[in-house]
Design a protein around this motif. Sequence first.
Motif, PDB file in Angstrom:
ATOM      1  N   LYS A 109       0.841  -1.215   0.000  1.00  0.00           N
ATOM      2  CA  LYS A 109       0.000   0.000   0.000  1.00  0.00           C
ATOM      3  C   LYS A 109       0.870   1.257   0.000  1.00  0.00           C
ATOM      4  O   LYS A 109       0.587   2.232  -0.694  1.00  0.00           O
ATOM      5  CB  LYS A 109      -0.894   0.024   1.251  1.00  0.00           C
ATOM      6  CG  LYS A 109      -1.959  -1.070   1.277  1.00  0.00           C
ATOM      7  CD  LYS A 109      -2.882  -0.832   2.479  1.00  0.00           C
ATOM      8  CE  LYS A 109      -3.423  -2.128   3.029  1.00  0.00           C
ATOM      9  NZ  LYS A 109      -3.755  -2.066   4.460  1.00  0.00           N
ATOM     10  N   ARG A 115       2.322   1.900  -3.452  1.00  0.00           N
ATOM     11  CA  ARG A 115       1.309   2.407  -4.395  1.00  0.00           C
ATOM     12  C   ARG A 115       1.042   3.897  -4.153  1.00  0.00           C
ATOM     13  O   ARG A 115       0.890   4.676  -5.095  1.00  0.00           O
ATOM     14  CB  ARG A 115      -0.007   1.614  -4.262  1.00  0.00           C
ATOM     15  CG  ARG A 115       0.097   0.181  -4.738  1.00  0.00           C
ATOM     16  CD  ARG A 115       0.273   0.045  -6.269  1.00  0.00           C
ATOM     17  NE  ARG A 115       0.571  -1.338  -6.614  1.00  0.00           N
ATOM     18  CZ  ARG A 115       1.792  -1.795  -6.914  1.00  0.00           C
ATOM     19  NH1 ARG A 115       2.843  -0.976  -6.959  1.00  0.00           N
ATOM     20  NH2 ARG A 115       1.994  -3.062  -7.174  1.00  0.00           N
ATOM     21  N   ARG A 116       0.965   4.288  -2.889  1.00  0.00           N
ATOM     22  CA  ARG A 116       0.691   5.704  -2.601  1.00  0.00           C
ATOM     23  C   ARG A 116       1.852   6.592  -3.085  1.00  0.00           C
ATOM     24  O   ARG A 116       1.647   7.694  -3.570  1.00  0.00           O
ATOM     25  CB  ARG A 116       0.431   5.902  -1.103  1.00  0.00           C
ATOM     26  CG  ARG A 116      -0.931   5.337  -0.689  1.00  0.00           C
ATOM     27  CD  ARG A 116      -1.584   6.156   0.388  1.00  0.00           C
ATOM     28  NE  ARG A 116      -0.861   6.064   1.651  1.00  0.00           N
ATOM     29  CZ  ARG A 116      -0.959   5.020   2.468  1.00  0.00           C
ATOM     30  NH1 ARG A 116      -1.734   3.993   2.172  1.00  0.00           N
ATOM     31  NH2 ARG A 116      -0.279   5.003   3.594  1.00  0.00           N
TER      32      ARG A 116
END
Length: 340
Positions: A158, A161-162
């Motif tokens: 995560k 991805r950010r």
Amino acid sequence: MDLKIVRENAREKLKGYCRVCTVCDGRACAGEVPGMGGAGTGSSFMANLEALAYYRLNMRTIHAVKEADLSFELWGGKLSMPILAAPMTGTPYNLGGPMSEADFIEEIVTGSLMAGTFSMTGDGADPSMYESGLKSGAAHKKTTIAIIKPREQKEIIKYIRRAEEAGVLAVGMDIDGAGLVTMAMKGQPVSPKTLKEVMEVIALTTLPFVLKGIMTPDEAELAVQAKAAGIVVSNHGGRVLDFAPGAAEVLPAIAERVRGKLTIFADGGVRTGADVLKLLALGADAVLVGRPLAIGAVGGGREGVSLMLNKMKGELFQTMLLTGTPDVRHVQADILFEEI
Ligand SMILES: Cc1cc2nc3c(=O)[nH]c(=O)nc-3n(C[C@H](O)[C@H](O)[C@H](O)COP(=O)(O)O)c2cc1C
């Protein structure tokens, strides 16, 4: 504004957290983690400075190097010098909260850009700290490198991805953050990673990936095997493991094994342009600077950061002329003095 004022301001604002010593060497702040110091006895922080001080420079002045080229290219980005801002987080517990985390990182990133260079941003015990770095990353696209703590695999995905969405230049992991007390204290699980796990993480992204906290040639080789684009030879500013050697001590053997296979960054105790040149001569492609830029940011905002970096840049230029070094990409090991 000049550096004297920046340092005086910082000393005032960092009371109880950093004494802004004449030489930032980890003596006065030994054991102050959280804080600005080194872990335990402070020996690893001090070892960074001692390892650099051990090396002396051969002065050469009969040569044709009348100009020195400091420019450095990193993954398509053009930098004015091979000096970047190290990732630093935790303004409330490391610096005593003289400014918000978001303002702190923005001053570091902007001040570095004013001096023509890029920054790494970090990840701390409060997940919003990572987000603050990404916010600056999004405001200054392709100029920051987001360094993620060795969290659980699904969390790291995560976080990567950010970072990609924000538009950073590269991502990475400070794998040496595996035992950080500040993370453990705030219930954010971190741990060492197997080679398989490291490979999994690196394979997740097309962005260049940096492994920060490599201190042995065998792990540098594992980084190559895992297809990392870069490593940071670093003991985390002496903040994670007491009795670690200094970065300059382990760098030559690491460079001998992996030079040319990935970008080698080194950090820890870089305080002057001469320190930068020493690390380049020992095999680094570029260096990171930590605490002096935190002092710059707190004492003088972006201008303070850029003053600190430009001071080192000027010193690096001078040191290159006086050692006969024409450019930062071809620094000869024989500029270092060896007693025979
Ligand atoms: C207050 C503080 C916070 C730091 N936070 C991080 C971090 O979030 N992630 C990371 O990879 N390294 C972190 N570091 C380590 C630095 O990136 C760098 O490795 C170290 O500070 C270099 O040594 P120097 O401060 O002597 O230049 C931190 C260091 C300090 C002093």
